[in-house]
Enzyme design. Sequence first.
Site, PDB file in Angstrom:
ATOM      1  NE  ARG A  35      -4.125  -1.768   1.957  1.00 44.42           N
ATOM      2  CZ  ARG A  35      -4.936  -2.285   2.869  1.00 44.42           C
ATOM      3  NH1 ARG A  35      -4.617  -2.227   4.139  1.00 44.42           N
ATOM      4  NH2 ARG A  35      -6.059  -2.844   2.507  1.00 44.42           N
ATOM      5  CE  LYS A 198     -19.900 -15.210   6.884  1.00 43.58           C
ATOM      6  NZ  LYS A 198     -20.609 -14.377   7.746  1.00 43.58           N
ATOM      7  N   GLY A 354      -8.206  -8.061  -0.824  1.00 41.30           N
ATOM      8  CA  GLY A 354      -8.440  -8.990   0.289  1.00 41.30           C
ATOM      9  C   GLY A 354      -7.759 -10.321   0.081  1.00 41.30           C
ATOM     10  N   GLY A 377     -13.243  -4.311   0.353  1.00 40.73           N
ATOM     11  CA  GLY A 377     -14.620  -3.832   0.472  1.00 40.73           C
ATOM     12  C   GLY A 377     -14.957  -2.753  -0.544  1.00 40.73           C
TER      13      GLY A 377
END
Length: 401
Positions: A35, A198, A354, A377
């Site tokens: 980053r 999920k 992620g 996200g």
Amino acid sequence: MNTIDFLNFSGKKALIRVDFNVPLDDKFNITDDNRMVGAVPTIEKILNDGGSVILMSHLGRPKDGPTEKYSLRHLVRHLAILLNRDVQFADDCIGESAISKAKELKSGEVLLLENLRFYKEEEKGDEAFAEKLASLGDVYVNDAFGTAHRAHASTAVIAKFFPAAKYFGYLMAGELANAEKILNHAEKPFTAIMGGAKVSDKILLIEQLLEKVDNLIIGGGMAYTFAKALGGQIGNSLVEEDKLDLALELLKKAKAKNVNLLLPIDSVIADAFAADANTAIAKNDAIPAGWMGLDIGPESVKSFSSVVKSSKTILWNGPMGVFEMKKFEKGTKSVAEAVVEATKSGAFSLIGGGDSAAAVAKFGFENEVSYVSTGGGALLEYMEGKELPGVKAITSGSGPE
Ligand code: AMP
């Protein structure tokens, strides 16, 4: 898009929101500086123009104000190496030390402010706090894609104090251009690979993608909810009982839209969720009681890889199995290899942030795909069609076109 290329920063103090939320070990060594590296081109452009740079970021999730563990001071030395110049540090992001250091900053100099989240006002999007930050610079630059989906003081609210002087940094602009390319200009065949734990986290994205893709590959833990919904025996595999109907619904939608939806045929199964568990291969609809699927099996790898290799656009979000454990990494690694091969043959491949980015990095493929996003996200929300507050803050109102 109003990027920093629209301005010559000579004599300007640029206040840049970066995402320096990097992992540190217990001795405060940076274990992954991606980053920070990502923000360097923006910082260098401004310094090379003859401007000065004030950097602001969050680090971790401090609960009660200043905490040594979350101090951005730990990043100063490494940032100085990356930029090949001195980096000054203000031990507060507002207040006297920040004001005086910002005031004295000269052309070509860099100042890093202390963690924004030492103030609760940051995440609350407090306007007075944003105004104090804004007073430190002449121009606002947002280069923090990872937090663009948050309406925080430094990511969105602050922009109103720079109605004619707010810009996207290069990292942010690159992220948006690549996401845009996938969403609106994908060359066909377009394949999305969805995985991870999920299905509930990714329903909106899957629905959105069904409007666009030719092939939708579903692997990872979420595939067992589909297998069970179709009447299969899934043993102790991960399942969301309340999403069985939804899974059937998504299958029906895919059929109606002529999307080729691929589910795993077989799995690597284990008798425990553990790195040293006993393993076997089973069909996805016949996993014995007491066993759980922790990776896609060899037949699934073959079927998924062949579709991936013949694609011209690939979006990948979520691993095919518990890739963190050696025994269950093969599915994710093999699909990554197929993505690399497709990319070599001219496909455009975007890896969602992620866990997918972590997997690609683990296997050493980060430079063999077209683009690895820094936003988990934020990328998901953008792809779901949501407006990101950090983006809207720059594009709305007056300012350069
Ligand atoms: P997500 O954050 O939803 O993308 O999920 C990523 C996580 O899902 C990773 O940590 C994987 O270890 C985990 N995962 C992938 N496949 C499975 C599986 N079959 N069973 C349990 N966890 C899984």
